[in-house]
Write a protein that holds these residues in place. Structure first.
Motif, PDB file in Angstrom:
ATOM      1  N   GLY A 141       0.814  -1.219   0.000  1.00  3.78           N
ATOM      2  CA  GLY A 141       0.000   0.000   0.000  1.00  3.78           C
ATOM      3  C   GLY A 141       0.840   1.258   0.000  1.00  3.78           C
ATOM      4  O   GLY A 141       0.340   2.342  -0.298  1.00  3.78           O
ATOM      5  N   HIS A 142       2.127   1.147   0.318  1.00  2.71           N
ATOM      6  CA  HIS A 142       2.993   2.333   0.243  1.00  2.71           C
ATOM      7  C   HIS A 142       3.129   2.738  -1.225  1.00  2.71           C
ATOM      8  O   HIS A 142       3.147   1.875  -2.122  1.00  2.71           O
ATOM      9  N   ALA A 143       3.235   4.038  -1.462  1.00  3.41           N
ATOM     10  CA  ALA A 143       3.280   4.542  -2.844  1.00  3.41           C
ATOM     11  C   ALA A 143       4.405   3.896  -3.662  1.00  3.41           C
ATOM     12  O   ALA A 143       4.274   3.730  -4.872  1.00  3.41           O
ATOM     13  N   SER A 144       5.492   3.523  -3.003  1.00  4.86           N
ATOM     14  CA  SER A 144       6.621   2.969  -3.764  1.00  4.86           C
ATOM     15  C   SER A 144       6.626   1.439  -3.762  1.00  4.86           C
ATOM     16  O   SER A 144       7.536   0.823  -4.331  1.00  4.86           O
ATOM     17  N   ALA A 145       5.635   0.802  -3.108  1.00  3.23           N
ATOM     18  CA  ALA A 145       5.679  -0.661  -2.940  1.00  3.23           C
ATOM     19  C   ALA A 145       5.362  -1.386  -4.243  1.00  3.23           C
ATOM     20  O   ALA A 145       4.537  -0.928  -5.036  1.00  3.23           O
ATOM     21  N   ASP A 146       6.020  -2.535  -4.448  1.00  2.44           N
ATOM     22  CA  ASP A 146       5.701  -3.348  -5.621  1.00  2.44           C
ATOM     23  C   ASP A 146       4.556  -4.299  -5.271  1.00  2.44           C
ATOM     24  O   ASP A 146       4.002  -4.229  -4.165  1.00  2.44           O
ATOM     25  N   GLU A 147       4.229  -5.210  -6.175  1.00  4.46           N
ATOM     26  CA  GLU A 147       3.076  -6.093  -5.969  1.00  4.46           C
ATOM     27  C   GLU A 147       3.289  -7.038  -4.791  1.00  4.46           C
ATOM     28  O   GLU A 147       2.344  -7.571  -4.232  1.00  4.46           O
ATOM     29  N   ARG A 148       4.553  -7.184  -4.363  1.00 10.65           N
ATOM     30  CA  ARG A 148       4.842  -8.056  -3.210  1.00 10.65           C
ATOM     31  C   ARG A 148       4.832  -7.284  -1.890  1.00 10.65           C
ATOM     32  O   ARG A 148       5.019  -7.859  -0.829  1.00 10.65           O
ATOM     33  N   GLY A 149       4.663  -5.973  -2.004  1.00 10.98           N
ATOM     34  CA  GLY A 149       4.644  -5.159  -0.787  1.00 10.98           C
ATOM     35  C   GLY A 149       6.013  -4.640  -0.388  1.00 10.98           C
ATOM     36  O   GLY A 149       6.167  -4.031   0.684  1.00 10.98           O
ATOM     37  N   MET A 154      16.085   5.275   7.393  1.00 14.24           N
ATOM     38  CA  MET A 154      14.922   5.631   8.211  1.00 14.24           C
ATOM     39  C   MET A 154      13.744   5.859   7.281  1.00 14.24           C
ATOM     40  O   MET A 154      13.917   6.379   6.174  1.00 14.24           O
ATOM     41  N   THR A 155      12.561   5.450   7.742  1.00 18.65           N
ATOM     42  CA  THR A 155      11.359   5.698   6.940  1.00 18.65           C
ATOM     43  C   THR A 155      10.284   6.323   7.801  1.00 18.65           C
ATOM     44  O   THR A 155      10.317   6.232   9.035  1.00 18.65           O
ATOM     45  N   GLU A 156       9.309   6.896   7.088  1.00 21.32           N
ATOM     46  CA  GLU A 156       8.066   7.264   7.732  1.00 21.32           C
ATOM     47  C   GLU A 156       7.059   6.273   7.164  1.00 21.32           C
ATOM     48  O   GLU A 156       7.033   6.079   5.939  1.00 21.32           O
ATOM     49  N   THR A 157       6.277   5.623   8.016  1.00 22.34           N
ATOM     50  CA  THR A 157       5.256   4.723   7.484  1.00 22.34           C
ATOM     51  C   THR A 157       4.300   5.573   6.649  1.00 22.34           C
ATOM     52  O   THR A 157       3.809   6.594   7.123  1.00 22.34           O
ATOM     53  N   GLY A 158       4.113   5.168   5.382  1.00 21.83           N
ATOM     54  CA  GLY A 158       3.278   5.964   4.477  1.00 21.83           C
ATOM     55  C   GLY A 158       3.982   7.186   3.914  1.00 21.83           C
ATOM     56  O   GLY A 158       3.404   7.933   3.132  1.00 21.83           O
ATOM     57  N   GLY A 159       5.227   7.411   4.306  1.00 21.72           N
ATOM     58  CA  GLY A 159       5.956   8.608   3.869  1.00 21.72           C
ATOM     59  C   GLY A 159       7.290   8.265   3.240  1.00 21.72           C
ATOM     60  O   GLY A 159       7.501   7.148   2.773  1.00 21.72           O
ATOM     61  N   PRO A 160       8.217   9.214   3.282  1.00 22.11           N
ATOM     62  CA  PRO A 160       9.504   9.002   2.592  1.00 22.11           C
ATOM     63  C   PRO A 160      10.501   8.147   3.381  1.00 22.11           C
ATOM     64  O   PRO A 160      10.258   7.798   4.543  1.00 22.11           O
TER      65      PRO A 160
END
Ligand code: AHR
Length: 508
Positions: free
Chosen positions: A41-49, A359-365
């Motif tokens: 569901g993340h904008a950059s995620a592939d079909e495997r997540g 480091m990531t933000e869930t749903g963010g960069p």
């Protein structure tokens, strides 16, 4: 200005570099897996997540091997929970981190992720709540080509080709009272022996690492390693080391002492492993797998390690790294290089969010923490063989280590590409360093690349909104003349200088 000098000779080789020393670690802990490498569901995620931004940064970081699935998590893990149809996988209480584990990500996903990241997978078997039987079954599932129930199950799960995982950890930190089902050295040594035996019967091509002490300050350190090896010396290839650098004095000068202590720790474990060999009159040598190391002290207490209410993927130990942390990580990498004759594998712990260089933000960069940079540069430029470097440097005395030379350096030669690479940390915090490196036996051609990791504020950090506060910058003015490299290093800087050389006659 402080002066320091290094002498190397092309014929004086410490060791061929095992590039598995540039490993990392992914544990089911906090947001390392969920919200880190995996976020459907993340904008950059592939079909495997798999998060595409994290994959890209992982490739740039360049870990050669990645350890999975733990860590403390391993000691309560049932591998069967993490394979097969995702909707049927059980939700479990994870007693290592007091979280709820959905098992949406498991072994097959990790193997696929490692492939996408261009890295080698390293797996662990649970020797906390489980033992040899689970270990040999897990190995059969992963590595046996087919024709048995467990290897055919892998086929059913969509993986006809064996995963062919070579490097296996026999448990994790089994001496630690915090571990799920900790063991005495005798209990663990016996379990490691029996587990290794049956695992090798399943697949003789694997390499195995036994658990050393959880860290050097454990009361049983050294005695633990010796007794464990008494039981499994002939069965394992590696003994593991773990260390997390802290900063109790709060000064950069004292903080640098961690690097010296890492070096002593390595030499002590080598001595113990060699003593176990000597007792048997064995020519065999146990190598070192430094499979957890990093800076970790700011996000360390109880509240950083546990969030009440059994949440899924809570934010745990999300250490924000600063400039001095990057210098210490860079120094640790030089120390690993300078012990390449014994350290054949090492993992920066961990990879993402949880004490991670990413480091990531869930749903963010996603962004690079400060420690990302020395690691990425070392992993990129250290190839070939490590030379024996004689370092002449003034030093200072500290409480954390009696003598800390201002210069820490390592020299690596890649004969095939005709390059010699100098890694150098200037630990003087107020003076430039005049560095000269006598590169004996080389025909030097040019300075190909010179980069520095440096910032005037030791406490500066990279953040979501200012992700490049610390980034490598060109190091100007490095020159070669009469077989010597000269450079001027900024105070408190980590540097990499690549010199093009005429190819060795032997390499042609
Ligand atoms: O990396 C965090 C934890 O530190 C690991 O799970 C454990 O092995 C170590 O104590």
């Amino acid at each position: 200005m402080v002066s320091a000098h290094v002498i190397v000779d092309r014929d004086f080789v410490l060791a061929d570099l095992d590039r598995r020393i540039f490993g990392a670690f992914v544990e089911h802990m906090g947001r390392c897996v969920y919200g880190g490498i995996y976020e459907p569901g993340h904008a950059s995620a592939d079909e495997r997540g798999f998060r595409g931004d994290v994959l890209a940064l992982t490739r740039e970081l360049g870990p050669t091997i990645v350890r999975y699935p733990g860590g403390n998590f391993l000691s309560g893990y049932n591998w069967e929970d993490g394979v097969g149809p995702v909707a049927e996988r059980p939700r479990r209480m994870d007693l290592a981190w007091f979280s709820t584990e959905s098992n949406h990500f498991g072994t097959n996903e990790f193997i696929e992720w490692a492939k996408a990241a261009g890295t080698e997978p390293m797996l662990g078997v649970n020797l906390g709540t489980r033992g040899p039987d689970e270990a040999r079954r897990f190995l059969e599932y992963c590595n046996h080509p087919g024709g048995t129930q467990l290897s055919d199950l892998r086929h059913e799960h969509g993986h006809a080709e064996p995963h062919d995982v070579k490097f296996w950890c026999l448990g994790n930190e089994m001496d630690g009272p915090w571990q799920i089902n900790a063991k005495t050295a005798e209990e663990y040594g016996r379990a490691a022996h029996e587990t290794a035996k049956v695992m090798r019967w399943v697949d003789p091509s694997i390499e195995l690492a036994a658990c050393g002490s959880s860290h050097r300050e454990m009361a049983t350190f050294a005695a633990w390693e010796y007794e464990v090896l008494e039981h499994c010396f002939d069965d394992v290839d590696f003994i593991s080391l773990h260390t997390y650098f802290t900063n109790p004095h709060g000064t950069t000068e004292e903080f640098f002492g961690n690097i010296e202590r890492m070096d002593s720790f390595i030499k002590e474990v080598v001595a113990v492993a060699d003593a176990a060999a000597a007792k048997r009159r064995s020519p065999r040598r146990i190598m070192l797998s430094f499979d957890e190391w990093n800076v970790w002290y700011k996000a360390r207490g109880h509240d950083f390690q546990r969030v009440p209410g059994w949440p899924e993927a809570p934010a745990l130990i999300e250490e924000v790294y600063n400039v001095e942390d990057a210098l210490v990580v860079g120094g640790a990498l030089i120390t690993l290089l300078n012990n390449a004759d014994h350290v054949r594998c090492a993992c920066l712990a961990q990879l993402v969010n949880v004490i991670g260089p990413i480091m990531t933000e869930t749903g963010g960069p996603a962004w690079r923490q400060t420690i990302f940079h020395p690691f990425a540069l070392a992993a990129r430029y250290a190839t070939g063989r490590v030379l024996r470097a004689v370092v002449k440097s003034p030093s200072y005395a500290a409480e954390s280590a009696p003598e800390i030379p201002y210069l820490l350096a390592s020299v690596v030669e890649d004969e095939a590409s005709g390059r010699v690479v100098i890694f150098a940390l200037n630990r003087h915090l107020s003076e430039d360093m005049e560095l000269s490196v006598a590169l004996r036996g080389f025909e030097l051609r040019s300075v190909e690349t010179a980069l520095q990791v440096h910032h005037s504020n030791m406490k500066a950090t990279n953040t979501r909104d200012a992700p490049d506060t610390l980034a490598p910058m060109p190091l100007e003015g490095a020159t070669i003349a009469e077989g010597t490299l000269s450079a001027r290093l900024r105070p408190g800087s980590w540097n990499v200088i690549v010199v093009a050389t005429a190819p060795s006659v032997l390499a042609m």
